[in-house]
Motif scaffolding. Structure first.
Motif, mmCIF file in Angstrom:
data_model
loop_
_atom_site.group_PDB
_atom_site.id
_atom_site.type_symbol
_atom_site.label_atom_id
_atom_site.label_comp_id
_atom_site.label_asym_id
_atom_site.label_seq_id
_atom_site.Cartn_x
_atom_site.Cartn_y
_atom_site.Cartn_z
ATOM 1 N N TYR A 155 8.471 91.932 36.849
ATOM 2 C CA TYR A 155 8.863 91.760 38.484
ATOM 3 C C TYR A 155 10.499 91.523 37.928
ATOM 4 C CZ TYR A 155 5.308 91.404 41.635
ATOM 5 O OH TYR A 155 4.635 91.912 42.131
ATOM 6 N N PHE A 168 10.639 95.802 37.789
ATOM 7 C CA PHE A 168 10.585 96.175 38.355
ATOM 8 C C PHE A 168 11.795 96.598 39.287
ATOM 9 C CE2 PHE A 168 9.096 96.187 42.994
ATOM 10 C CZ PHE A 168 8.519 97.367 43.455
ATOM 11 N N VAL A 169 12.851 95.225 39.479
ATOM 12 C CA VAL A 169 13.473 95.278 40.930
ATOM 13 C C VAL A 169 14.735 96.161 39.882
ATOM 14 C CG1 VAL A 169 14.931 93.147 39.679
ATOM 15 C CG2 VAL A 169 15.002 93.736 42.525
ATOM 16 N N TRP A 197 13.697 99.576 40.245
ATOM 17 C CA TRP A 197 14.099 100.115 41.603
ATOM 18 C C TRP A 197 15.347 100.349 42.497
ATOM 19 C CZ3 TRP A 197 11.360 102.990 45.134
ATOM 20 C CH2 TRP A 197 11.198 102.610 46.601
ATOM 21 N N PHE A 227 16.954 103.280 40.970
ATOM 22 C CA PHE A 227 16.734 104.595 42.005
ATOM 23 C C PHE A 227 17.050 104.689 42.855
ATOM 24 C CE2 PHE A 227 14.149 105.570 45.470
ATOM 25 C CZ PHE A 227 13.721 107.419 44.815
ATOM 26 N N LEU A 228 17.818 103.963 43.979
ATOM 27 C CA LEU A 228 18.611 103.074 45.493
ATOM 28 C C LEU A 228 19.691 103.679 45.450
ATOM 29 C CD1 LEU A 228 16.345 100.166 46.570
ATOM 30 C CD2 LEU A 228 15.913 103.128 47.268
ATOM 31 N N ALA A 273 21.325 99.243 47.927
ATOM 32 C CA ALA A 273 20.195 99.204 46.713
ATOM 33 C C ALA A 273 20.254 97.839 46.754
ATOM 34 C CB ALA A 273 20.443 99.783 45.725
ATOM 35 N N ALA A 315 15.761 95.945 46.978
ATOM 36 C CA ALA A 315 15.277 96.313 45.490
ATOM 37 C C ALA A 315 14.910 94.684 45.941
ATOM 38 C CB ALA A 315 16.151 96.432 44.688
ATOM 39 N N THR A 354 12.216 94.345 48.667
ATOM 40 C CA THR A 354 11.064 94.920 48.308
ATOM 41 C C THR A 354 9.529 94.796 47.398
ATOM 42 O OG1 THR A 354 11.521 97.302 49.079
ATOM 43 C CG2 THR A 354 10.196 97.088 47.577
ATOM 44 N N ALA A 355 10.952 94.280 46.206
ATOM 45 C CA ALA A 355 9.548 93.575 45.232
ATOM 46 C C ALA A 355 9.261 91.849 45.446
ATOM 47 C CB ALA A 355 10.903 92.776 44.305
ATOM 48 N N TYR A 406 6.012 93.308 48.064
ATOM 49 C CA TYR A 406 5.148 93.758 46.950
ATOM 50 C C TYR A 406 5.116 92.822 45.922
ATOM 51 C CZ TYR A 406 2.836 96.420 44.224
ATOM 52 O OH TYR A 406 1.874 97.686 43.299
#
Length: 104
Positions: free
Chosen positions: A26, A29-30, A33, A36-37, A46, A50, A53-54, A57
């Motif tokens: 995670y 992942f963050v 992410w 990307f954002l 962003a 991020a 969402t993490a 999820y």
């Protein structure tokens, strides 16, 4: 691995290595992410997107493990490890991008 047997007769297994893996996943992942954002129309939010969402999820995955599988169990400690990894990723992002206009 630590095994604790409470008086009620159920075994509780806490695998610390598993929690490190959740934290690391995670954390990465963050950050990915977020990267990307900041290249999308969501750049202004962003960090928040991020993080949210993490965390969501991670919670949803744990719920699905309890509802849709028989071989896996939901684990609140996995959610905690996931959340701590995501928060640490956001802290690193804030420290790294504190002068960037895309992260205000």
């Amino acid at each position: 691995m630590i095994t604790i047997s409470p008086e009620i007769g159920k075994s509780f297994v806490f695998d610390l290595n598993d929690k490190y893996v959740h934290f690391a996943f995670y954390f990465v992942f963050v950050i990915v992410w977020f990267w990307f954002l900041i290249k999308t129309k969501f750049a202004k939010n962003a960090k928040n997107l991020a993080l949210i969402t993490a965390i969501l999820y991670g919670i949803i995955i744990e719920i699905c493990q309890g509802v849709f599988t028989t071989l896996r169990n939901p684990d609140v400690y996995d959610v905690i490890a996931n959340t701590l990894g995501a928060l640490t990723g956001i802290i690193i992002i804030k420290l790294t991008y504190k002068n960037s206009k895309t992260t205000h």
